[in-house]
Write an enzyme that holds these catalytic residues in place. Sequence first.
Site, PDB file in Angstrom:
ATOM      1  N   GLU A   1       0.835  -1.214   0.000  1.00 29.37           N
ATOM      2  CA  GLU A   1       0.000   0.000   0.000  1.00 29.37           C
ATOM      3  C   GLU A   1       0.869   1.265   0.000  1.00 29.37           C
ATOM      4  O   GLU A   1       0.607   2.235   0.716  1.00 29.37           O
ATOM      5  CB  GLU A   1      -0.968  -0.022   1.192  1.00 29.37           C
ATOM      6  CG  GLU A   1      -2.201   0.880   1.076  1.00 29.37           C
ATOM      7  CD  GLU A   1      -2.936   0.782  -0.240  1.00 29.37           C
ATOM      8  OE1 GLU A   1      -3.307  -0.343  -0.618  1.00 29.37           O
ATOM      9  OE2 GLU A   1      -3.134   1.824  -0.888  1.00 29.37           O
TER      10      GLU A   1
HETATM   11  C1  LIG Z   1       2.243  -9.898   0.581  1.00 24.93           C
HETATM   12  C2  LIG Z   1       2.013  -8.851  -0.442  1.00 24.93           C
HETATM   13  C3  LIG Z   1       0.712  -8.480  -0.752  1.00 24.93           C
HETATM   14  C4  LIG Z   1       0.483  -7.524  -1.758  1.00 24.93           C
HETATM   15  N1  LIG Z   1      -0.806  -7.246  -2.132  1.00 24.93           N
HETATM   16  C5  LIG Z   1      -1.008  -6.506  -3.263  1.00 24.93           C
HETATM   17  C6  LIG Z   1      -2.314  -6.397  -3.841  1.00 24.93           C
HETATM   18  O1  LIG Z   1      -3.301  -6.924  -3.309  1.00 24.93           O
HETATM   19  N2  LIG Z   1      -2.452  -5.686  -4.991  1.00 24.93           N
HETATM   20  C7  LIG Z   1      -1.391  -5.084  -5.609  1.00 24.93           C
HETATM   21  O2  LIG Z   1      -1.575  -4.472  -6.649  1.00 24.93           O
HETATM   22  N3  LIG Z   1      -0.135  -5.169  -5.080  1.00 24.93           N
HETATM   23  C8  LIG Z   1       0.076  -5.865  -3.937  1.00 24.93           C
HETATM   24  N4  LIG Z   1       1.335  -5.984  -3.410  1.00 24.93           N
HETATM   25  C9  LIG Z   1       2.437  -5.277  -4.055  1.00 24.93           C
HETATM   26  C10 LIG Z   1       2.975  -4.145  -3.201  1.00 24.93           C
HETATM   27  O3  LIG Z   1       2.075  -3.087  -3.152  1.00 24.93           O
HETATM   28  C11 LIG Z   1       4.354  -3.774  -3.793  1.00 24.93           C
HETATM   29  O4  LIG Z   1       5.246  -4.806  -3.410  1.00 24.93           O
HETATM   30  C12 LIG Z   1       4.841  -2.423  -3.335  1.00 24.93           C
HETATM   31  O5  LIG Z   1       4.068  -1.412  -3.922  1.00 24.93           O
HETATM   32  C13 LIG Z   1       6.302  -2.171  -3.679  1.00 24.93           C
HETATM   33  O6  LIG Z   1       6.582  -2.458  -5.021  1.00 24.93           O
HETATM   34  P1  LIG Z   1       7.823  -3.416  -5.377  1.00 24.93           P
HETATM   35  O7  LIG Z   1       7.681  -4.653  -4.578  1.00 24.93           O
HETATM   36  O8  LIG Z   1       7.900  -3.549  -6.844  1.00 24.93           O
HETATM   37  O9  LIG Z   1       9.084  -2.648  -4.832  1.00 24.93           O
HETATM   38  P2  LIG Z   1       9.909  -1.505  -5.618  1.00 24.93           P
HETATM   39  O10 LIG Z   1       8.955  -0.513  -6.196  1.00 24.93           O
HETATM   40  O11 LIG Z   1      10.871  -2.150  -6.509  1.00 24.93           O
HETATM   41  O12 LIG Z   1      10.678  -0.806  -4.398  1.00 24.93           O
HETATM   42  C14 LIG Z   1      11.872  -1.352  -3.817  1.00 24.93           C
HETATM   43  C15 LIG Z   1      12.465  -0.289  -2.883  1.00 24.93           C
HETATM   44  O13 LIG Z   1      12.790   0.896  -3.633  1.00 24.93           O
HETATM   45  C16 LIG Z   1      12.132   2.023  -3.086  1.00 24.93           C
HETATM   46  N5  LIG Z   1      11.707   2.920  -4.165  1.00 24.93           N
HETATM   47  C17 LIG Z   1      11.039   2.591  -5.289  1.00 24.93           C
HETATM   48  N6  LIG Z   1      10.805   3.691  -6.013  1.00 24.93           N
HETATM   49  C18 LIG Z   1      11.323   4.739  -5.348  1.00 24.93           C
HETATM   50  C19 LIG Z   1      11.383   6.150  -5.563  1.00 24.93           C
HETATM   51  N7  LIG Z   1      10.818   6.718  -6.647  1.00 24.93           N
HETATM   52  N8  LIG Z   1      12.004   6.919  -4.644  1.00 24.93           N
HETATM   53  C20 LIG Z   1      12.537   6.372  -3.536  1.00 24.93           C
HETATM   54  N9  LIG Z   1      12.504   5.058  -3.271  1.00 24.93           N
HETATM   55  C21 LIG Z   1      11.895   4.244  -4.155  1.00 24.93           C
HETATM   56  C22 LIG Z   1      10.938   1.476  -2.302  1.00 24.93           C
HETATM   57  O14 LIG Z   1      10.549   2.363  -1.257  1.00 24.93           O
HETATM   58  C23 LIG Z   1      11.502   0.157  -1.779  1.00 24.93           C
HETATM   59  O15 LIG Z   1      12.195   0.367  -0.595  1.00 24.93           O
HETATM   60  C24 LIG Z   1       1.581  -6.899  -2.386  1.00 24.93           C
HETATM   61  C25 LIG Z   1       2.889  -7.253  -2.035  1.00 24.93           C
HETATM   62  C26 LIG Z   1       3.107  -8.227  -1.111  1.00 24.93           C
HETATM   63  C27 LIG Z   1       4.526  -8.635  -0.817  1.00 24.93           C
END
Ligand SMILES: Cc1cc2nc3c(=O)[nH]c(=O)nc-3n(C[C@H](O)[C@H](O)[C@H](O)COP(=O)(O)OP(=O)(O)OC[C@H]3O[C@@H](n4cnc5c(N)ncnc54)[C@H](O)[C@@H]3O)c2cc1C
Length: 581
Positions: A431
């Site tokens: 979220e």
């Molecule tokens: C158990 C679980 C349930 C989930 N449920 C849902 C769901 O129901 N529906 C759905 O759509 N998604 C869901 N998600 C996805 C979740 O919302 C994402 O994992 C989350 O938004 C982060 O995206 P990412 O994993 O690609 O990490 P990334 O975006 O790759 O981020 C990795 C790191 O880089 C940092 N970062 C990224 N971009 C920037 C920036 N511009 N500036 C500074 N720092 C940055 C982040 O803060 C983080 O620390 C779920 C994930 C999990 C693990």
Amino acid sequence: MTYAPPLQALLHTMRVVGGMDDATLYPALADGAAEAILEEAGKFAAERIAPLNAVGDKVGAKVKDGVVTTPPGWKEAYRDWSDAGWNALAAPEAFGGQGLPTILSVACAELWNSGSVAFALCPLLTAGAIEALTVHGSPELQARYLPNLVSGRWTGTMNLTEPQAGSDLAALTSKAERAGDGSYRIRGTKIYITYGEHDCAENIIHLVLARLPDAPPGTRGISLFLVPKILPDGSRNDLRCHSIEHKLGIHGSPTCTMIFGDAGGATGWLIGEENRGLNCMFTMMNNARLMVAVQGVAVAERATQRAIHYASERRQGRAPGVKEGMSPIIQHPDVKRMLLEMRAKTAAARALCMATAAALDGAAVEEKTAGAPTLAFNRASLLTPLAKAYATDISVEVASIGIQVHGGMGFVEETGAAQHYRDARILPIYEGTNGIQAIDLVGRKLGLEDGHCVETELERCADQALKARQSSDKGLAHSSVALEAGVAALRSCVSYFTTLNNPASSLILAGATPFLRLFACVSAGAYLVEMALAATGTPLQEPMIADCRFFLENEVAKAAALAPTIIESADLVLTADLAAA
Ligand SMILES: Cc1cc2nc3c(=O)[nH]c(=O)nc-3n(C[C@H](O)[C@H](O)[C@H](O)COP(=O)(O)OP(=O)(O)OC[C@H]3O[C@@H](n4cnc5c(N)ncnc54)[C@H](O)[C@@H]3O)c2cc1C
């Protein structure tokens, strides 16, 4: 160890921070209604949901040939929970809901999530789908889908994330094509979809972000679609669960990879306008983020209860002043300090969540009369990243201290302390990661109403510091110094950011996370003062003053010390060459 719903703490926070006794704002909660509802919710959480938490963790959700099975007891508990009307609590009355205010649904959500985060996640997602449809759905879609979503007979999901599009939704590539009959064909793969497939409901209503062929690139070209698992004619839609994730915690919650349209295209219907899907998501964001913050409070509360219980029974060593025998470890000053930290951080996070909920309730009332975003809505928007990031960060910290209190028994799995830690760890990630919350705070929220929104909050905190200083309670008066220092530190950071006059400046972004921590601690500290003073002469007085003093003298004092780092140390972060290490 059984879970005891913290009804008195919840009601006190609802009264003092949420303004529950204001009958003009909260007529539905008057005359003992809130107490009665919370009592019943607490019973269900403790007797039906909490016992499922460990089995959910051990057995977990399973998938075979695209069919997902939830852990033993899940289905029955979900059926009884929705039959009892709990899913409909805050939903609109026009579609069978009870239309009750956010402060009450936040209080109930804490109870469900303390019972089991993995269980309570399913209704959390359904609530998001209900809100999106209520605000942006066409009358036909609302009539077809809302009644069963509100009753809980059907559940909802949010399909945003793709392998290349996590925090950066501009990168998403799922496709939608106009079918010519008013519907659309959706194709694409979504990952990490919570309760994307399961056996608790007859139908699953997926809200899916995808791009039309002629959509502009980036976030301005994303549309939102409703894509049901079962179509209105009773046939299966072209979508399936490919697999579920093996993960650190919340094992009972199926986290699915969903494939849409690999047999020609899944049928969906547009929600809102074409290319405006992200705007639909933004209207729901305050609420969804608040509910994840509440999950943080809930895990912290359960971890704290478990640690206090264990520390009262486990005997080791001799506490100061005790002449013979082994003492319960709760008598050792260092263990008491750990427990107080757990309790105080939990109370602080709860206060921030309730303040955000009350602002959302205020916004809903104001919107009816003003018809536009209001001061209360802006306040909710300012508080949301504070609540989301602070409450979820401290849930991990509190659960970790909980393990420490248990010693070796915390690291092994039998006590349940380790599960809280594992379950909490997702909360700062989904979220909107907490890093993204901090960027939202400095980028979008500091400038609300030309800075007036933040100024109002600073004034509220300074006012509470003064009240603490003038208190007849000597300890509280002493603690006021820490809150005054916190307000001064926060003010100096806000002025510094304002002077830079560029929210996208690397100097600001490098300090955004410690700035959020400082802001959240000062804001929550001021609420704890208000709650402690309001508890004078009641049984809550002693614990409220202890929590407040501990929080101000430890957490706010530490946070205030972050100001020089935020203002002067950005260059250290920016010039460090980490890839070369
Ligand atoms: C158990 C679980 C349930 C989930 N449920 C849902 C769901 O129901 N529906 C759905 O759509 N998604 C869901 N998600 C996805 C979740 O919302 C994402 O994992 C989350 O938004 C982060 O995206 P990412 O994993 O690609 O990490 P990334 O975006 O790759 O981020 C990795 C790191 O880089 C940092 N970062 C990224 N971009 C920037 C920036 N511009 N500036 C500074 N720092 C940055 C982040 O803060 C983080 O620390 C779920 C994930 C999990 C693990």
